[in-house]
Design a protein around this motif. Structure first.
Motif, mmCIF file in Angstrom:
data_model
loop_
_atom_site.group_PDB
_atom_site.id
_atom_site.type_symbol
_atom_site.label_atom_id
_atom_site.label_comp_id
_atom_site.label_asym_id
_atom_site.label_seq_id
_atom_site.Cartn_x
_atom_site.Cartn_y
_atom_site.Cartn_z
ATOM 1 N N ARG A 195 0.829 -1.210 0.000
ATOM 2 C CA ARG A 195 0.000 0.000 0.000
ATOM 3 C C ARG A 195 0.862 1.258 0.000
ATOM 4 N N LEU A 196 1.982 1.212 0.706
ATOM 5 C CA LEU A 196 2.908 2.339 0.660
ATOM 6 C C LEU A 196 3.464 2.504 -0.748
ATOM 7 N N GLN A 197 3.821 1.388 -1.382
ATOM 8 C CA GLN A 197 4.351 1.465 -2.738
ATOM 9 C C GLN A 197 3.295 2.012 -3.699
ATOM 10 N N GLY A 198 2.039 1.610 -3.507
ATOM 11 C CA GLY A 198 0.960 2.140 -4.338
ATOM 12 C C GLY A 198 0.764 3.631 -4.135
ATOM 13 N N TYR A 199 0.901 4.082 -2.892
ATOM 14 C CA TYR A 199 0.830 5.516 -2.590
ATOM 15 C C TYR A 199 1.931 6.261 -3.322
ATOM 16 N N LEU A 200 3.158 5.739 -3.249
ATOM 17 C CA LEU A 200 4.283 6.386 -3.927
ATOM 18 C C LEU A 200 4.111 6.345 -5.449
ATOM 19 N N ASP A 201 3.589 5.232 -5.959
ATOM 20 C CA ASP A 201 3.302 5.147 -7.400
ATOM 21 C C ASP A 201 2.332 6.240 -7.819
ATOM 22 N N GLY A 202 1.250 6.377 -7.037
ATOM 23 C CA GLY A 202 0.228 7.361 -7.365
ATOM 24 C C GLY A 202 0.756 8.776 -7.313
ATOM 25 N N MET A 203 1.581 9.060 -6.321
ATOM 26 C CA MET A 203 2.157 10.396 -6.211
ATOM 27 C C MET A 203 3.048 10.707 -7.405
ATOM 28 N N LYS A 204 3.852 9.730 -7.807
ATOM 29 C CA LYS A 204 4.765 9.928 -8.938
ATOM 30 C C LYS A 204 4.004 10.075 -10.248
ATOM 31 N N LEU A 205 3.028 9.199 -10.477
ATOM 32 C CA LEU A 205 2.275 9.221 -11.732
ATOM 33 C C LEU A 205 1.474 10.510 -11.896
ATOM 34 N N ASN A 206 1.091 11.132 -10.782
ATOM 35 C CA ASN A 206 0.295 12.355 -10.840
ATOM 36 C C ASN A 206 1.129 13.616 -10.558
ATOM 37 N N ASP A 207 2.468 13.449 -10.606
ATOM 38 C CA ASP A 207 3.395 14.574 -10.423
ATOM 39 C C ASP A 207 3.140 15.328 -9.121
ATOM 40 N N LEU A 208 2.949 14.567 -8.053
ATOM 41 C CA LEU A 208 2.689 15.172 -6.747
ATOM 42 C C LEU A 208 3.944 15.085 -5.878
#
Length: 339
Positions: A195-208
């Motif tokens: 879930r942490l990795q998914g959070y980091l994935d989402g942040m990166k993919l959305n330029d956050l």
């Protein structure tokens, strides 16, 4: 005590015929089977399952060991496991480890002493490896639920934790959120890591932007002291517009801590999480969540376990089933796109 010989005498059949009726083996006419069962009822005969298990080397007992029975996810999972067990002629015993390795080890002792046919287990974390190795060395079939353990090859039923967390971040981003924090389970648990990795994935993919102070670890189960979450909330600068909680317990506690500070959800801050809140969510659907197929975790895991038990002499390759999840959009996220 009534014996099969008493039944055989009254039903005017052989003891072998009575045994076949009890164990549902051999070819017996329906008329004879009905007669024997009727005599068993008349004499209040109760089969000695322990003696039968010693002969057949099978108890028709399964053991389900979960980490938190108060969590609606595991409650629903248990229902699925019990339904599947009953369907296939097994009885299910339950244990609750409270995310504690020592309590998990005690239950492993009980499991080995009870001679169950197989075990469904949600491990406490990576440190569960020695407990699982004890089951393995004792030739007890088992299926891992919700969590995997590095170094242990076994049948697995998992949810898509990584993709689920990514979708939650994407949902928040689509509604204009850029400062997104995450409170999660401990990193020694595979579901928390994913879930942490998914959070980091989402942040990166959305330029956050990812701020180290925006990520915090806690326990996935209820604990007595949540002051560490209070301290985390107090020290985040700048304060986030949204918080992603790693499971439903953390979501509820985070909202409680926010309310304690006079912050409203979603007016002042948005909150999303993993797993639904059980029957309460149907009364007042509020929290936006990734909803996992909790019932199917238990049902599918039990099916896999029974297959493993029945093919013990010719074992199949290990199976890994990843169950998809659903994003349930409700009222806990504020739309910031027009601000």
């Amino acid at each position: 005590m009534v014996t099969i010989y008493d039944i055989a005498k009254k039903a005017n059949v052989s003891a072998m015929t009575v045994s076949r009726v009890i164990n549902n083996t051999g070819r017996i006419s329906e008329k004879t089977r009905s007669k024997v069962k009727r005599v068993m009822e008349e004499l209040n005969y109760v089969p000695n399952h322990m003696a039968r298990s010693l002969v057949l080397q099978q108890t028709n007992l399964l053991f389900l060991l979960i980490t938190d029975i108060t969590n609606p996810f595991y409650t629903t999972l248990s229902r699925g496991a019990e339904d599947a067990a009953r369907k296939y002629g097994y009885r299910l015993l339950f244990g609750n480890s409270d995310e504690t390795l020592e309590k998990e080890a005690d239950y492993i002792n009980t499991i080995l002493a009870t001679r169950v046919d197989g075990v469904l287990i949600a491990p406490t974390g990576d440190s569960s490896l020695p407990n699982l190795e004890r089951l393995q060395s004792s030739s007890v079939p088992f299926v891992l639920l919700d969590r995997e353990v590095p170094g242990m090859e076994a049948d697995l039923v998992l949810g898509d934790s990584r993709d689920g967390a990514r979708r939650l971040v994407e949902h928040l981003s689509d509604l204009g959120h850029r400062r997104i924090a995450m409170v999660n389970g401990v990193s020694t648990t595979s579901s928390a890591r994913l879930r942490l990795q998914g959070y980091l994935d989402g942040m990166k993919l959305n330029d956050l932007p990812v701020h180290e102070g925006y990520m915090h670890e806690s326990s996935f189960r209820p604990i007595d002291d949540y002051s560490h979450i209070e301290a985390w909330l107090d020290h985040m600068q700048p304060f986030p517009t949204a918080i992603l909680a790693g499971n439903n317990v953390l979501a509820v506690e985070t909202i409680r801590m926010l309310h304690k500070r006079g912050l409203r959800v979603p007016e002042d801050i948005s909150v999303v999480g993993f797993d639904d809140l059980g029957p309460f969510s149907e009364v007042d659907p509020f929290l936006t969540v990734i909803s996992q197929q909790a019932y199917q975790f238990g049902y599918t895991g039990t099916q896999m376990l029974i297959e493993r038990i029945q093919s013990r002499d010719q074992p199949d390759p290990w199976k890994k089933i990843v169950l998809p999840s659903d994003l349930l959009v409700r009222r806990s996220v504020r739309d910031l796109r027009h601000q």
